[in-house]
Enzyme design. Structure first.
Site, PDB file in Angstrom:
ATOM      1  N   LYS A   1       0.833  -1.203   0.000  1.00  0.00           N
ATOM      2  CA  LYS A   1       0.000   0.000   0.000  1.00  0.00           C
ATOM      3  C   LYS A   1       0.876   1.265   0.000  1.00  0.00           C
ATOM      4  O   LYS A   1       2.093   1.175   0.219  1.00  0.00           O
ATOM      5  CB  LYS A   1      -0.917  -0.055   1.226  1.00  0.00           C
ATOM      6  CG  LYS A   1      -1.908  -1.233   1.189  1.00  0.00           C
ATOM      7  CD  LYS A   1      -2.819  -1.259   2.411  1.00  0.00           C
ATOM      8  CE  LYS A   1      -3.860  -2.360   2.302  1.00  0.00           C
ATOM      9  NZ  LYS A   1      -4.839  -2.319   3.429  1.00  0.00           N
TER      10      LYS A   1
ATOM     11  N   TYR B   1     -12.257  -2.748  -3.701  1.00  0.00           N
ATOM     12  CA  TYR B   1     -12.844  -2.849  -2.360  1.00  0.00           C
ATOM     13  C   TYR B   1     -14.375  -2.797  -2.383  1.00  0.00           C
ATOM     14  O   TYR B   1     -14.985  -2.387  -1.401  1.00  0.00           O
ATOM     15  CB  TYR B   1     -12.298  -1.737  -1.463  1.00  0.00           C
ATOM     16  CG  TYR B   1     -10.883  -1.975  -0.962  1.00  0.00           C
ATOM     17  CD1 TYR B   1     -10.571  -3.112  -0.200  1.00  0.00           C
ATOM     18  CD2 TYR B   1      -9.864  -1.060  -1.226  1.00  0.00           C
ATOM     19  CE1 TYR B   1      -9.281  -3.324   0.269  1.00  0.00           C
ATOM     20  CE2 TYR B   1      -8.567  -1.274  -0.740  1.00  0.00           C
ATOM     21  CZ  TYR B   1      -8.287  -2.410   0.008  1.00  0.00           C
ATOM     22  OH  TYR B   1      -7.010  -2.618   0.489  1.00  0.00           O
TER      23      TYR B   1
ATOM     24  N   THR C   1      -6.012  -8.014  10.093  1.00  0.00           N
ATOM     25  CA  THR C   1      -6.340  -6.716   9.481  1.00  0.00           C
ATOM     26  C   THR C   1      -5.858  -5.560  10.351  1.00  0.00           C
ATOM     27  O   THR C   1      -5.254  -4.606   9.859  1.00  0.00           O
ATOM     28  CB  THR C   1      -7.870  -6.625   9.259  1.00  0.00           C
ATOM     29  OG1 THR C   1      -8.266  -7.712   8.419  1.00  0.00           O
ATOM     30  CG2 THR C   1      -8.263  -5.305   8.623  1.00  0.00           C
TER      31      THR C   1
ATOM     32  N   ASN D   1      -2.037  -0.063   7.238  1.00  0.00           N
ATOM     33  CA  ASN D   1      -1.529  -1.415   7.516  1.00  0.00           C
ATOM     34  C   ASN D   1      -0.667  -2.018   6.403  1.00  0.00           C
ATOM     35  O   ASN D   1      -0.562  -3.224   6.265  1.00  0.00           O
ATOM     36  CB  ASN D   1      -2.677  -2.339   7.946  1.00  0.00           C
ATOM     37  CG  ASN D   1      -3.747  -2.507   6.879  1.00  0.00           C
ATOM     38  OD1 ASN D   1      -3.684  -1.864   5.836  1.00  0.00           O
ATOM     39  ND2 ASN D   1      -4.701  -3.380   7.125  1.00  0.00           N
TER      40      ASN D   1
ATOM     41  N   HIS E   1      -1.736  -5.475   1.358  1.00  0.00           N
ATOM     42  CA  HIS E   1      -3.003  -6.145   1.069  1.00  0.00           C
ATOM     43  C   HIS E   1      -2.739  -7.569   0.612  1.00  0.00           C
ATOM     44  O   HIS E   1      -1.770  -7.820  -0.086  1.00  0.00           O
ATOM     45  CB  HIS E   1      -3.768  -5.411  -0.046  1.00  0.00           C
ATOM     46  CG  HIS E   1      -4.913  -6.219  -0.606  1.00  0.00           C
ATOM     47  ND1 HIS E   1      -6.149  -6.248  -0.008  1.00  0.00           N
ATOM     48  CD2 HIS E   1      -4.973  -7.086  -1.664  1.00  0.00           C
ATOM     49  CE1 HIS E   1      -6.943  -7.079  -0.694  1.00  0.00           C
ATOM     50  NE2 HIS E   1      -6.256  -7.593  -1.705  1.00  0.00           N
TER      51      HIS E   1
ATOM     52  N   GLU F   1      -9.147 -10.099  -8.187  1.00  0.00           N
ATOM     53  CA  GLU F   1      -8.204  -8.999  -7.988  1.00  0.00           C
ATOM     54  C   GLU F   1      -7.061  -9.042  -9.003  1.00  0.00           C
ATOM     55  O   GLU F   1      -6.661  -8.003  -9.536  1.00  0.00           O
ATOM     56  CB  GLU F   1      -7.683  -9.032  -6.544  1.00  0.00           C
ATOM     57  CG  GLU F   1      -8.793  -8.705  -5.543  1.00  0.00           C
ATOM     58  CD  GLU F   1      -8.434  -8.974  -4.087  1.00  0.00           C
ATOM     59  OE1 GLU F   1      -7.285  -9.395  -3.803  1.00  0.00           O
ATOM     60  OE2 GLU F   1      -9.305  -8.753  -3.220  1.00  0.00           O
TER      61      GLU F   1
HETATM   62  P1  GDP Z   1      -7.916  -7.084   4.997  1.00  0.00           P
HETATM   63  O1  GDP Z   1      -8.481  -8.116   4.065  1.00  0.00           O
HETATM   64  O2  GDP Z   1      -7.163  -7.691   6.153  1.00  0.00           O
HETATM   65  O3  GDP Z   1      -7.071  -6.041   4.295  1.00  0.00           O
HETATM   66  O4  GDP Z   1      -9.162  -6.323   5.681  1.00  0.00           O
HETATM   67  P2  GDP Z   1     -10.573  -5.888   5.054  1.00  0.00           P
HETATM   68  O5  GDP Z   1     -10.790  -6.506   3.726  1.00  0.00           O
HETATM   69  O6  GDP Z   1     -11.602  -6.122   6.112  1.00  0.00           O
HETATM   70  O7  GDP Z   1     -10.419  -4.311   4.913  1.00  0.00           O
HETATM   71  C1  GDP Z   1      -9.672  -3.770   3.848  1.00  0.00           C
HETATM   72  C2  GDP Z   1      -8.798  -2.660   4.383  1.00  0.00           C
HETATM   73  O8  GDP Z   1      -9.636  -1.620   4.895  1.00  0.00           O
HETATM   74  C3  GDP Z   1      -7.903  -3.033   5.568  1.00  0.00           C
HETATM   75  O9  GDP Z   1      -6.694  -3.653   5.174  1.00  0.00           O
HETATM   76  C4  GDP Z   1      -7.666  -1.694   6.209  1.00  0.00           C
HETATM   77  O10 GDP Z   1      -6.668  -0.939   5.513  1.00  0.00           O
HETATM   78  C5  GDP Z   1      -9.006  -0.994   5.997  1.00  0.00           C
HETATM   79  N1  GDP Z   1      -9.846  -1.176   7.183  1.00  0.00           N
HETATM   80  C6  GDP Z   1     -10.428  -2.306   7.632  1.00  0.00           C
HETATM   81  N2  GDP Z   1     -11.135  -2.078   8.758  1.00  0.00           N
HETATM   82  C7  GDP Z   1     -10.995  -0.759   9.020  1.00  0.00           C
HETATM   83  C8  GDP Z   1     -11.492   0.100  10.039  1.00  0.00           C
HETATM   84  O11 GDP Z   1     -12.195  -0.324  10.949  1.00  0.00           O
HETATM   85  N3  GDP Z   1     -11.143   1.419   9.966  1.00  0.00           N
HETATM   86  C9  GDP Z   1     -10.355   1.908   8.964  1.00  0.00           C
HETATM   87  N4  GDP Z   1     -10.053   3.216   8.958  1.00  0.00           N
HETATM   88  N5  GDP Z   1      -9.870   1.134   7.990  1.00  0.00           N
HETATM   89  C10 GDP Z   1     -10.173  -0.183   8.020  1.00  0.00           C
HETATM   90 MG    MG Z   2      -9.880  -7.930   2.565  1.00  0.00          MG
END
Ligand code: GDP
Ligand code: MG
Length: 160
Positions: A20, A60, A102, A123, A126, A137
């Site tokens: 990222k 996303y 995550t 974080n 991805h 993707e």
């Molecule tokens: P991942 O698959 O572990 O990347 O997690 P997700 O698919 O649930 O979410 C995608 C991305 O959205 C995450 O990697 C974070 O960068 C962001 N994200 C997820 N949950 C949160 C949250 O509660 N707050 C914020 N600000 N960003 C989030």
């Molecule tokens: Mg995800």
């Protein structure tokens, strides 16, 4: 042959990994590539790019109802990202383990997020959450000709 659809099982499984904008800015590209190389996975596609908001909204799309969706798209389009396709046995699940949770606060030391970041909204990396997501993707971020099938000389030392 459709490189996106053929042989997505066994040691030909593929996942989509992206460094990222914060990961690129913090010079973690080499570190992240290094971890996947050392593990024994095969790099089959990689490029540096500036993602558009449109691409990121599509990437996303499952999170479009989340309150953080628009800030996520803004974060992900705030600078260059590195997109990669990695191949190997159970690579989708293994990559998720290598990334950590995550939320970096829940990620164990030894994982990428556990070692290199603090906040969920920064974080650094991805990784696809399923074989189906990986397929979607990879086809979203790569053209057919950008994915290479190549013979790895180390293959018999990684797979019995
Ligand atoms: P991942 O698959 O572990 O990347 O997690 P997700 O698919 O649930 O979410 C995608 C991305 O959205 C995450 O990697 C974070 O960068 C962001 N994200 C997820 N949950 C949160 C949250 O509660 N707050 C914020 N600000 N960003 C989030
Ligand atoms: Mg995800």
């Amino acid at each position: 042959a459709n490189v996106f659809k053929m042989g997505w099982t066994g040691s030909n499984e593929r996942t989509f990994i992206s460094v990222k904008p914060d990961g690129v800015q913090r010079r973690l590209v080499g570190e992240i590539v290094h971890r996947f190389e050392r593990k024994g996975f095969k790099l089959v596609g990689m490029k540096l790019l500036q993602a558009s908001a449109e691409q990121l909204r599509e990437h996303y799309r499952d999170l479009s109802e989340k309150p953080f969706y628009s800030s996520l798209v803004k974060y992900m389009s705030s600078g260059p990202i590195v997109v990669m396709a990695w191949q190997g046995h159970d690579v989708v699940k293994s990559a998720r383990k290598m990334l950590g949770e995550t939320n970096p606060a829940d990620s164990l030391p030894g994982t990428i997020r556990g070692d290199f970041c603090v906040e969920v909204s920064r974080n650094v990396v991805h990784g696809s959450d399923s074989v189906e997501s990986a397929q979607r993707e990879i086809s979203l971020w790569f053209e057919h000709h950008e994915l290479l099938c190549w013979e790895e000389c180390s293959q018999p030392w990684i797979y019995a």
